[in-house]
Design an enzyme around this catalytic site. Structure first.
Site, mmCIF file in Angstrom:
data_model
loop_
_atom_site.group_PDB
_atom_site.id
_atom_site.type_symbol
_atom_site.label_atom_id
_atom_site.label_comp_id
_atom_site.label_asym_id
_atom_site.label_seq_id
_atom_site.Cartn_x
_atom_site.Cartn_y
_atom_site.Cartn_z
ATOM 1 N N ARG A 52 11.845 -5.063 4.705
ATOM 2 C CA ARG A 52 11.856 -3.509 3.921
ATOM 3 C C ARG A 52 12.452 -2.518 4.778
ATOM 4 N NH1 ARG A 52 5.174 -2.597 4.775
ATOM 5 N NH2 ARG A 52 5.346 -2.295 6.774
ATOM 6 N N ARG B 295 0.299 -7.982 13.764
ATOM 7 C CA ARG B 295 -0.202 -6.967 12.902
ATOM 8 C C ARG B 295 -1.196 -7.760 11.977
ATOM 9 N NH1 ARG B 295 5.048 -4.032 10.953
ATOM 10 N NH2 ARG B 295 3.649 -3.180 9.448
ATOM 11 N N LYS C 274 0.745 -1.219 0.162
ATOM 12 C CA LYS C 274 0.047 0.035 -0.021
ATOM 13 C C LYS C 274 0.895 1.300 -0.005
ATOM 14 C CE LYS C 274 -2.178 -0.817 3.966
ATOM 15 N NZ LYS C 274 -1.716 -1.815 4.360
ATOM 16 N N ARG D 272 -9.453 1.061 9.246
ATOM 17 C CA ARG D 272 -8.877 -0.167 9.519
ATOM 18 C C ARG D 272 -9.762 -0.904 10.310
ATOM 19 N NH1 ARG D 272 -2.898 1.080 9.235
ATOM 20 N NH2 ARG D 272 -1.739 -0.907 9.570
ATOM 21 N N ARG E 116 11.474 0.149 10.197
ATOM 22 C CA ARG E 116 10.490 0.294 11.295
ATOM 23 C C ARG E 116 10.727 -0.740 12.408
ATOM 24 N NH1 ARG E 116 4.675 0.782 8.149
ATOM 25 N NH2 ARG E 116 4.195 -0.397 10.153
HETATM 26 P P1 AMP Z 1 1.005 1.069 9.147
HETATM 27 O O1 AMP Z 1 2.473 1.896 8.930
HETATM 28 O O2 AMP Z 1 -0.130 1.274 8.132
HETATM 29 O O3 AMP Z 1 1.691 -0.537 9.014
HETATM 30 O O4 AMP Z 1 0.698 1.249 10.576
HETATM 31 C C1 AMP Z 1 1.618 0.981 11.896
HETATM 32 C C2 AMP Z 1 1.011 0.850 13.040
HETATM 33 O O5 AMP Z 1 0.292 2.312 13.420
HETATM 34 C C3 AMP Z 1 -0.210 -0.181 12.979
HETATM 35 O O6 AMP Z 1 0.392 -1.426 13.370
HETATM 36 C C4 AMP Z 1 -1.092 0.423 13.885
HETATM 37 O O7 AMP Z 1 -0.628 0.178 15.291
HETATM 38 C C5 AMP Z 1 -1.169 1.733 13.800
HETATM 39 N N1 AMP Z 1 -2.079 2.386 12.922
HETATM 40 C C6 AMP Z 1 -1.944 3.023 11.728
HETATM 41 N N2 AMP Z 1 -3.058 3.234 11.042
HETATM 42 C C7 AMP Z 1 -4.001 2.859 12.128
HETATM 43 C C8 AMP Z 1 -5.340 2.840 11.945
HETATM 44 N N3 AMP Z 1 -5.977 3.510 10.956
HETATM 45 N N4 AMP Z 1 -6.336 2.395 13.095
HETATM 46 C C9 AMP Z 1 -5.444 2.049 14.324
HETATM 47 N N5 AMP Z 1 -4.151 1.836 13.982
HETATM 48 C C10 AMP Z 1 -3.556 2.244 13.187
#
Ligand code: AMP
Length: 218
Positions: free
Chosen positions: A127, A172, A13, A88, A161
């Site tokens: 990554r 996750r 994404k 989400r 990360r």
């Molecule tokens: P991402 O970079 O999208 O993989 O997000 C990293 C982490 O941020 C996720 O594992 C969640 O802990 C938190 N996070 C990001 N977006 C959301 C969301 N829309 N709702 C809840 N937690 C989020």
């Protein structure tokens, strides 16, 4: 246009959102990036989100809906935006519907990037990004053209990360299947869902995504 990219962590994404945002001149809104920035800056939201993100769980709906509600009012979102990592959960999707109703701008399309579960762990644990400009790379699938040098900005600094480790990835993925996967049905029922093959090469995924976006914009 307003677009949602849907898919499990590691589906691509972020990579696709970066490219599409550049080529189509729409803003990429990644709640993950915004939350990481808040953690780094030590804000109140960052303090609340930090431990949850480290464990691979989901930050509360209230927090992320508030972040998006504020962000989409910024002038740079007037041309549209591409949501990457939001919504989400079903309450977030309903919250977004309400926000969009208020702004009078319709959601154009939700693109599901389909991938095999078995590929995800390798994709995520390999990554990394340029620490300066954020361009994404992967140990196996996308290394810089010149070793240890960012293709885009020439920096030699890269970062990984904290939550891209094999242990957290499992939490996750579980959060994705429990909370986020039901959104596929939600948007299908609304007639907004399109699916593309996220197992294809990055360029081919981009081509498929552009085809879907062109059709949605027509
Ligand atoms: P991402 O970079 O999208 O993989 O997000 C990293 C982490 O941020 C996720 O594992 C969640 O802990 C938190 N996070 C990001 N977006 C959301 C969301 N829309 N709702 C809840 N937690 C989020």
């Amino acid at each position: 246009m307003i677009v949602i990219l849907l898919g499990p962590p590691g589906a691509g994404k972020g990579t696709q959102a970066q490219t599409i945002a550049k080529t189509r001149g729409i803003v990429q809104l990644s709640t993950g990036d915004m939350l990481r920035a808040a953690v780094k800056a030590g804000t109140e939201v960052g303090k609340q989100a930090d431990a949850i993100m480290k464990s691979g769980g989901l930050v509360s709906d209230d927090i992320v809906i508030r972040i998006i509600a504020d962000r989409i009012q910024e002038p740079d979102c007037a041309n549209g935006f591409l949501l990457d990592g939001f919504p989400r959960t079903l309450p977030q999707a309903v919250g977004l519907d309400t926000l969009l109703e208020k702004t009078g701008k319709p959601l154009d399309v939700v693109v599901e990037i389909k991938v095999d579960d078995t590929a995800l762990i390798d994709r995520i644990t390999g990554r990394y990004t340029c620490a300066k400009c954020g361009t994404g790379y992967h140990d196996t699938f996308k290394t810089p053209k010149v070793e240890n040098t960012c293709d885009a900005c020439g920096s030699h600094e890269f970062s990984r990360r904290a939550d891209d480790n094999a242990e957290t990835v499992k939490s996750r993925l579980m959060a994705y299947y429990r909370e986020t996967a039901p959104l596929i049905g939600y948007y299908f029922a609304k007639g907004k869902l399109k699916s593309i093959d996220g197992m294809a090469k990055i360029d081919e995924v981009e081509r498929q995504l552009n085809t879907v976006l062109d059709a949605a914009a027509a």
